[in-house]
Design an enzyme around this catalytic site. Structure first.
Site, mmCIF file in Angstrom:
data_model
loop_
_atom_site.group_PDB
_atom_site.id
_atom_site.type_symbol
_atom_site.label_atom_id
_atom_site.label_comp_id
_atom_site.label_asym_id
_atom_site.label_seq_id
_atom_site.Cartn_x
_atom_site.Cartn_y
_atom_site.Cartn_z
ATOM 1 N N TYR A 17 0.827 -1.208 0.000
ATOM 2 C CA TYR A 17 0.000 0.000 0.000
ATOM 3 C C TYR A 17 0.865 1.263 0.000
ATOM 4 C CZ TYR A 17 -4.694 -1.891 0.944
ATOM 5 O OH TYR A 17 -5.925 -2.511 0.859
ATOM 6 N N LYS A 67 2.969 -15.357 2.493
ATOM 7 C CA LYS A 67 3.225 -16.078 1.241
ATOM 8 C C LYS A 67 4.735 -16.326 1.197
ATOM 9 C CE LYS A 67 1.855 -17.757 -2.738
ATOM 10 N NZ LYS A 67 0.975 -18.933 -2.865
ATOM 11 N N ASP A 88 -6.447 -7.001 4.176
ATOM 12 C CA ASP A 88 -7.579 -6.340 3.520
ATOM 13 C C ASP A 88 -8.460 -7.394 2.858
ATOM 14 O OD1 ASP A 88 -9.092 -4.165 2.428
ATOM 15 O OD2 ASP A 88 -8.117 -4.552 0.505
ATOM 16 N N ASP A 119 -12.400 -9.047 4.310
ATOM 17 C CA ASP A 119 -13.670 -8.987 3.565
ATOM 18 C C ASP A 119 -14.223 -10.397 3.402
ATOM 19 O OD1 ASP A 119 -13.547 -6.216 3.175
ATOM 20 O OD2 ASP A 119 -14.186 -6.364 1.075
HETATM 21 C C1 IPM Z 1 -10.426 -1.134 4.139
HETATM 22 C C2 IPM Z 1 -10.651 -0.514 2.793
HETATM 23 C C3 IPM Z 1 -9.469 0.412 2.480
HETATM 24 C C4 IPM Z 1 -8.210 -0.435 2.436
HETATM 25 C C5 IPM Z 1 -9.624 1.246 1.204
HETATM 26 C C6 IPM Z 1 -10.890 2.067 1.209
HETATM 27 C C7 IPM Z 1 -8.438 2.116 0.951
HETATM 28 O O1 IPM Z 1 -10.821 -1.491 1.829
HETATM 29 O O2 IPM Z 1 -10.303 -0.389 5.134
HETATM 30 O O3 IPM Z 1 -10.399 -2.362 4.224
HETATM 31 O O4 IPM Z 1 -7.916 -1.038 1.403
HETATM 32 O O5 IPM Z 1 -7.520 -0.488 3.434
HETATM 33 MG MG MG Z 2 -10.965 -3.464 2.586
#
Ligand code: IPM
Ligand code: MG
Length: 395
Positions: free
Chosen positions: A166, A213, A269, A273
């Site tokens: 990032y 990884k 990240d 999700d």
């Molecule tokens: C999260 C989001 C963020 C990330 C985005 C909005 C930059 O997906 O907080 O998980 O990737 O960290």
């Molecule tokens: Mg995210």
């Protein structure tokens, strides 16, 4: 905030430490509503915090600040200096969501809403993002996984938040035909979050899984080495190492096996999700981002622009993020009451459209119900008439 403080605060709520931190408190909260559904879900958290304030005689002062597409529209910058100033003078930050399709669909945009959040995380050194994943019995039927796989799922993802791909150097050649993002980690960056995760594991089921990884990436091999070197300091914690592709599969196959999951920024990240779906809706999951300064609390979902302004988004992820904020303030009993109120709404099928597309309640109604539950001394006196009025009529 100190790290031990955070660990202590965020883990001991189950111990019912009634009265331990008693007494009225005053806290200044920076509120960043952000984009899309950010404002409407965050307003529900504010209702809930105010209900807690009233019940326990605390005073929460809110100072609103801009970030994201909203800030770009109003100031030209995704993170105006004033927002940073407001954050620095507050005790904690409550954040909604970020992102707008007009930027998502324009890869050449120079200024992007997400830059605001990334810069805020970096500036405040919010290096650990803590994402708890638990399931609710009343929602088991909504999970894409079978009930017997998800009953009792209870794990926490520790996602590194201020390093890795990032934040490494980004390049694109002049012809715009080749691009690169660099993934960099320093030992110190790994150590500080690893200590947090180990300590957290010590107060839970004492089982830490490092997701990496290491069969391919040098940075992952460094993560493994650093974690292995720290392990002797935490002899009571068992450690497992999983490649991220396998971890992605295990989260679906057998999510119960996890206790504390430690991972780098991008893997965290993605798997968070994925993990959120186990609970039945991405809209339910909260998070806390902590570091050396002020902590930030936000739901893990995005700005869901299609639903913005429709009063249909799920506010529970934001409300549970506020509960994490209360834990962080040492208001453990208060945080537990917020969670109890949330469970009460879910158990009674007072849910938003993402959970029940037919018999759903509006965002603001759920916020009212959670607050009413908190405000009522018997925790029963929710105004059912209002509730029925605000129920969807789509049948
Ligand atoms: C999260 C989001 C963020 C990330 C985005 C909005 C930059 O997906 O907080 O998980 O990737 O960290
Ligand atoms: Mg995210």
């Amino acid at each position: 905030m100190t790290l031990s403080n955070e660990i202590e605060n965020s883990t001991s709520s189950k111990a019912s430490p009634k009265g331990r931190f008693g007494g009225a408190m005053q806290k200044n909260i920076a509120v960043i509503l952000g984009d899309g559904i950010g404002p409407e879900v965050t307003y529900q958290s504010i209702k809930v915090l105010d209900a807690i304030g009233k019940q326990y005689k605390h005073k929460f002062n809110y100072e609103y600040a801009l970030m994201g597409a909203d800030a770009i529209d109003k100031t030209g910058s995704p993170l105006p200096d004033l927002t940073l100033e407001i954050c620095f003078r507050s005790d904690a930050i409550l954040f909604g969501a970020i992102g707008h399709p007009k930027y998502d669909n324009d890869p050449s945009a120079k200024v992007r809403p997400e830059q605001g959040l990334l810069k805020l995380r970096k500036t405040l050194e919010l290096y650990a993002n803590i994402r708890p994943v638990n399931t609710y019995a009343s929602l088991h039927h909504l999970s894409p996984l079978k009930s017997n796989r998800i009953e009792g799922v209870d794990f926490v993802i520790f996602r590194e938040l201020t390093g890795g791909i990032y934040f490494g150097e980004k390049k694109i050649n002049e012809e715009k035909t080749q691009a690169s993002d660099t993934c960099v980690y320093h030992k110190d960056e790994i150590e500080r979050i690893a200590h947090l995760a180990f300590k957290y594991a010590q107060q839970r089921r004492k089982y830490l899984t490092l997701v990496d990884k290491a069969n391919v990436l040098e940075t992952s091999r460094l993560w493994r080495k650093v974690v292995q070197d720290l392990a002797p300091q935490y002899p009571d914690v068992a450690i497992d190492y999983l490649f991220v592709d396998n971890a992605a599969m295990q989260i679906i196959l057998n999510p119960k096996q996890f206790d504390v999951v430690l991972t780098e920024n991008m893997f965290g990240d993605i798997i968070s999700d994925e993990a959120s779906v186990i609970t039945g809706s991405l809209g339910l999951l909260p998070s806390a981002s902590v570091g050396n300064t002020i902590a930030l609390f936000e739901p893990i979902h995005g700005s869901y622009p299609q639903a913005a302004g429709m009063d249909i988004a799920n506010p529970i992820g934001s409300i549970l993020s506020s509960a994490m904020m209360l834990d962080h303030f040492g208001m453990l009993e208060e945080a537990a009451l917020v969670r109890e109120a949330v469970e009460w709404t879910l158990t009674n099928s007072f849910v938003t459209k993402d959970i029940d597309p037919v018999n759903f309640y509006f965002t603001s109604t759920i916020g009212d119900m959670v607050s009413d539950y908190i405000s009522s001394t018997t925790h029963e006196r929710v105004n059912m008439k209002n509730v029925e009025l605000r129920k969807s009529t789509i049948i």
